[in-house]
Design a protein around this motif. Structure first.
Motif, PDB file in Angstrom:
ATOM      1  N   LYS A   6      -6.032  -3.620  11.699  1.00 48.38           N
ATOM      2  CA  LYS A   6      -5.266  -2.432  12.036  1.00 48.38           C
ATOM      3  C   LYS A   6      -4.878  -1.641  10.789  1.00 48.38           C
ATOM      4  N   LEU A   7      -4.958  -0.332  10.894  1.00 45.01           N
ATOM      5  CA  LEU A   7      -4.453   0.549   9.853  1.00 45.01           C
ATOM      6  C   LEU A   7      -3.029   0.942  10.226  1.00 45.01           C
ATOM      7  N   MET A   8      -2.146   0.949   9.242  1.00 40.70           N
ATOM      8  CA  MET A   8      -0.736   1.238   9.492  1.00 40.70           C
ATOM      9  C   MET A   8      -0.320   2.514   8.782  1.00 40.70           C
ATOM     10  N   THR A   9       0.660   3.195   9.359  1.00 41.34           N
ATOM     11  CA  THR A   9       1.273   4.329   8.665  1.00 41.34           C
ATOM     12  C   THR A   9       2.178   3.772   7.570  1.00 41.34           C
ATOM     13  N   LEU A  10       2.632   4.656   6.705  1.00 43.68           N
ATOM     14  CA  LEU A  10       3.532   4.214   5.645  1.00 43.68           C
ATOM     15  C   LEU A  10       4.832   3.676   6.220  1.00 43.68           C
ATOM     16  N   ALA A  11       5.322   4.283   7.286  1.00 43.00           N
ATOM     17  CA  ALA A  11       6.563   3.822   7.898  1.00 43.00           C
ATOM     18  C   ALA A  11       6.392   2.418   8.483  1.00 43.00           C
ATOM     19  N   GLN A  12       5.283   2.162   9.121  1.00 38.02           N
ATOM     20  CA  GLN A  12       5.042   0.834   9.684  1.00 38.02           C
ATOM     21  C   GLN A  12       4.897  -0.212   8.576  1.00 38.02           C
ATOM     22  N   ALA A  13       4.172   0.148   7.533  1.00 38.09           N
ATOM     23  CA  ALA A  13       3.975  -0.785   6.416  1.00 38.09           C
ATOM     24  C   ALA A  13       5.296  -1.049   5.693  1.00 38.09           C
ATOM     25  N   ALA A  14       6.112  -0.014   5.555  1.00 39.10           N
ATOM     26  CA  ALA A  14       7.408  -0.182   4.896  1.00 39.10           C
ATOM     27  C   ALA A  14       8.315  -1.084   5.718  1.00 39.10           C
ATOM     28  N   GLU A  15       8.235  -0.976   7.019  1.00 42.91           N
ATOM     29  CA  GLU A  15       9.033  -1.840   7.879  1.00 42.91           C
ATOM     30  C   GLU A  15       8.609  -3.300   7.734  1.00 42.91           C
ATOM     31  N   LEU A  16       7.313  -3.528   7.617  1.00 42.01           N
ATOM     32  CA  LEU A  16       6.830  -4.904   7.416  1.00 42.01           C
ATOM     33  C   LEU A  16       7.277  -5.473   6.073  1.00 42.01           C
ATOM     34  N   CYS A  17       7.288  -4.634   5.047  1.00 41.95           N
ATOM     35  CA  CYS A  17       7.653  -5.087   3.702  1.00 41.95           C
ATOM     36  C   CYS A  17       9.157  -5.048   3.458  1.00 41.95           C
ATOM     37  N   ALA A  18       9.908  -4.470   4.382  1.00 44.00           N
ATOM     38  CA  ALA A  18      11.353  -4.295   4.223  1.00 44.00           C
ATOM     39  C   ALA A  18      11.655  -3.475   2.973  1.00 44.00           C
ATOM     40  N   CYS A  19      10.926  -2.375   2.823  1.00 41.79           N
ATOM     41  CA  CYS A  19      11.168  -1.469   1.711  1.00 41.79           C
ATOM     42  C   CYS A  19      11.152  -0.039   2.246  1.00 41.79           C
ATOM     43  N   HIS A  20      11.378   0.905   1.397  1.00 37.99           N
ATOM     44  CA  HIS A  20      11.381   2.311   1.791  1.00 37.99           C
ATOM     45  C   HIS A  20       9.959   2.862   1.705  1.00 37.99           C
TER      46      HIS A  20
END
Length: 109
Positions: A6-20
């Protein structure tokens, strides 16, 4: 479809990493994180889960080792009683009140 495909948006990836999301944008702009642009603008950037995981493993903070301080040996043994400390202070003819008086005199001049 598996999460690895799956390709993720920056918001989705940031949520997974717990970062901004700005942290991820900064990593993309610095060349540390690979992203695909599906459209014209920056909002169309997508991140692959494997790339995100690789970046996360590389960028994890590892604290530096603590420095080893040299052992200090005291040449003068510490006095144990209050009477000995007072006697030592009086022998040097320096007291707290004498230090304060000298400081006040210096400021007035």
């Amino acid at each position: 479809m598996d999460l690895a495909d799956k390709l993720m948006t920056l918001a989705q990836a940031a949520e997974l990493c717990a970062c901004h999301p700005r942290t991820l944008r900064r990593a993309i702009n610095d060349g540390q994180l690979t992203a695909m642009r599906l459209g014209q603008g920056a909002k169309s950037d997508r991140i692959h889960a494997a790339d995100l995981d690789a970046w996360w493993q590389r960028s994890r903070y590892v604290p530096p080792p603590m420095p080893v301080l040299p052992k200090v040996s005291f040449t003068k043994p510490l006095t144990s009683s209050a009477e000995e400390r007072i006697a030592e202070l009086l022998a040097t003819k320096r007291t707290k009140s004498a230090d304060r008086t000298a400081t006040v005199r210096r400021k007035r001049k």
